[in-house]
Design a protein around this motif. Sequence first.
Motif, PDB file in Angstrom:
ATOM      1  N   ASN A 373      -6.658  92.696 -15.085  1.00  0.00           N
ATOM      2  CA  ASN A 373      -7.843  92.036 -15.650  1.00  0.00           C
ATOM      3  C   ASN A 373      -9.059  92.957 -15.606  1.00  0.00           C
ATOM      4  OD1 ASN A 373      -6.394  89.693 -16.126  1.00  0.00           O
ATOM      5  ND2 ASN A 373      -6.951  88.764 -14.179  1.00  0.00           N
ATOM      6  N   ALA A 374      -9.204  93.677 -14.484  1.00  0.00           N
ATOM      7  CA  ALA A 374     -10.357  94.577 -14.346  1.00  0.00           C
ATOM      8  C   ALA A 374     -10.284  95.708 -15.363  1.00  0.00           C
ATOM      9  CB  ALA A 374     -10.423  95.136 -12.922  1.00  0.00           C
ATOM     10  N   GLN A 375      -9.077  96.229 -15.619  1.00  0.00           N
ATOM     11  CA  GLN A 375      -8.927  97.287 -16.627  1.00  0.00           C
ATOM     12  C   GLN A 375      -9.301  96.768 -18.017  1.00  0.00           C
ATOM     13  OE1 GLN A 375      -4.879  98.699 -16.214  1.00  0.00           O
ATOM     14  NE2 GLN A 375      -5.476 100.318 -14.790  1.00  0.00           N
ATOM     15  N   GLN A 376      -8.843  95.573 -18.335  1.00  0.00           N
ATOM     16  CA  GLN A 376      -9.180  95.002 -19.636  1.00  0.00           C
ATOM     17  C   GLN A 376     -10.674  94.711 -19.744  1.00  0.00           C
ATOM     18  OE1 GLN A 376      -6.568  91.591 -19.781  1.00  0.00           O
ATOM     19  NE2 GLN A 376      -4.802  92.786 -20.457  1.00  0.00           N
ATOM     20  N   GLN A 377     -11.260  94.203 -18.658  1.00  0.00           N
ATOM     21  CA  GLN A 377     -12.700  93.956 -18.652  1.00  0.00           C
ATOM     22  C   GLN A 377     -13.480  95.260 -18.770  1.00  0.00           C
ATOM     23  OE1 GLN A 377     -13.237  91.810 -15.006  1.00  0.00           O
ATOM     24  NE2 GLN A 377     -12.378  89.899 -15.805  1.00  0.00           N
ATOM     25  N   TYR A 378     -12.953  96.311 -18.132  1.00  0.00           N
ATOM     26  CA  TYR A 378     -13.633  97.608 -18.209  1.00  0.00           C
ATOM     27  C   TYR A 378     -13.620  98.143 -19.634  1.00  0.00           C
ATOM     28  CZ  TYR A 378     -14.722 102.512 -17.318  1.00  0.00           C
ATOM     29  OH  TYR A 378     -15.291 103.763 -17.345  1.00  0.00           O
ATOM     30  N   ALA A 379     -12.454  98.023 -20.294  1.00  0.00           N
ATOM     31  CA  ALA A 379     -12.359  98.495 -21.682  1.00  0.00           C
ATOM     32  C   ALA A 379     -13.313  97.710 -22.574  1.00  0.00           C
ATOM     33  CB  ALA A 379     -10.918  98.360 -22.169  1.00  0.00           C
TER      34      ALA A 379
END
Length: 447
Positions: A373-379
């Motif tokens: 989730n954090a990776q997707q939010q970061y992108a």
Amino acid sequence: MKKRELIFFAALATFLSANAQEKQTWSLEDCINYALEKNIQLQQNKISLQESEVDVKTAKAALFPSLSFNTGHNIVNRPYQENSATVSGTEIISSNNKTTYNGSYSLSAQWTLWNGGQRLNNIKQQKKNQEIAELTVAETENTLKEEITKLFLQILYADESVNINKGTLEVSKATYERAKELFNQGSISKADLAQLEAQVGNDQYQLVTSESSLRNYKLQLKQMLELDGNMEMELELPVLDDEKVMQLLPNQDEVYQTALANRPEIQSSKLSIDNSKLAISAAKSGYYPSISLSASTSSMTNNASQNNWAQQMKYGWNNMIGLTVSVPIFNNRQTKSAVEKAQFQYNSSLLNLQDKQKGLYTEIETLWLDALNAQQQYAAAEVKLKSSQTSFDMVNEQFRLGMKNTVELLTEKNNLLSAQQQRVQAKYMAILNRTLLDFYAGKDIEL
């Protein structure tokens, strides 16, 4: 003169050493290594491990016979007897003395030959307890590594948040200075100027708040390292790029299987099950007879004897050897109750292992999902940040030219700040969860 020089150089060396310590920079690895050496809880666990090693030696020593020497010395007074007769060794001693002295000397040994295997089971149990104590040390070390890593990344996040707020404050100040020029030119109202001035004050407050959070995280790190709160602590904060954030996540099931095989809390629970089995066997030994061998040699002396001390010791010398067999018949249900309680403990240890395994799976699953989730939010935050930055730059330039009002400028500025904060939050959440996943998979903690 030489003495004064020695004192001077000693004081100088002490000052330089203290100054060097104050200026020491701490990396994440330094913090972890220091905690593993100084943490009080970990030191207590290591002491418990040493105690368990002593328990193993004690259990092994119970297999051997015990040997003891005893001696007794008595003065006997018979104030109303004309004479007295006593037995000392092989002679009957008659004396007119109202006060006599006698001594006894004995060397005795005791050896339990069989007690239902209880001693052997005890040795096995103590060895398991020693292994559990070792795993407790390893578990505490893992907990320290994880907690320090979390705090260190929180410090990284807080530090970057401080830098964002500093940049935001600088922009607010520059915008306010430009607004004063526009106000003097009559391009904006006094209300617009006051609104921008209030924004500067708000950004200053946000900066102070973020700096306070940074200091608080550093204090928590000092406390975890058992450091003095007044000690200056300069941290070596690495720069983490996008590649570190967006690394491919490891397979969740592979991480779980590796953790099952290696995590100390799981291995400790398995050993507790083995220990519970041994406890059942030890309790059942109460149903079996016990066999013990005893032996002694002794003699005695009396001052009323006509023989000297050596002769009394010789003639009074006697040896004894005995074999004792104890067969339990009825012991008020003590053995049966002990067996039932040991069985309950075994069942409880099985449930405890299942609980630990489920808890481990939940922890790994949560870390994996949070990292994803954090990776997707970061992108998403990267895209939002670029568009927000472009929009703010355009509106800011138009505001300088008097084409946009204060409300539009502040709206774009707050959108930009929100995007920056979302990006940095997602960044460190992704790195933290990915780092912990790697740690559960058996890798060292590295940033």
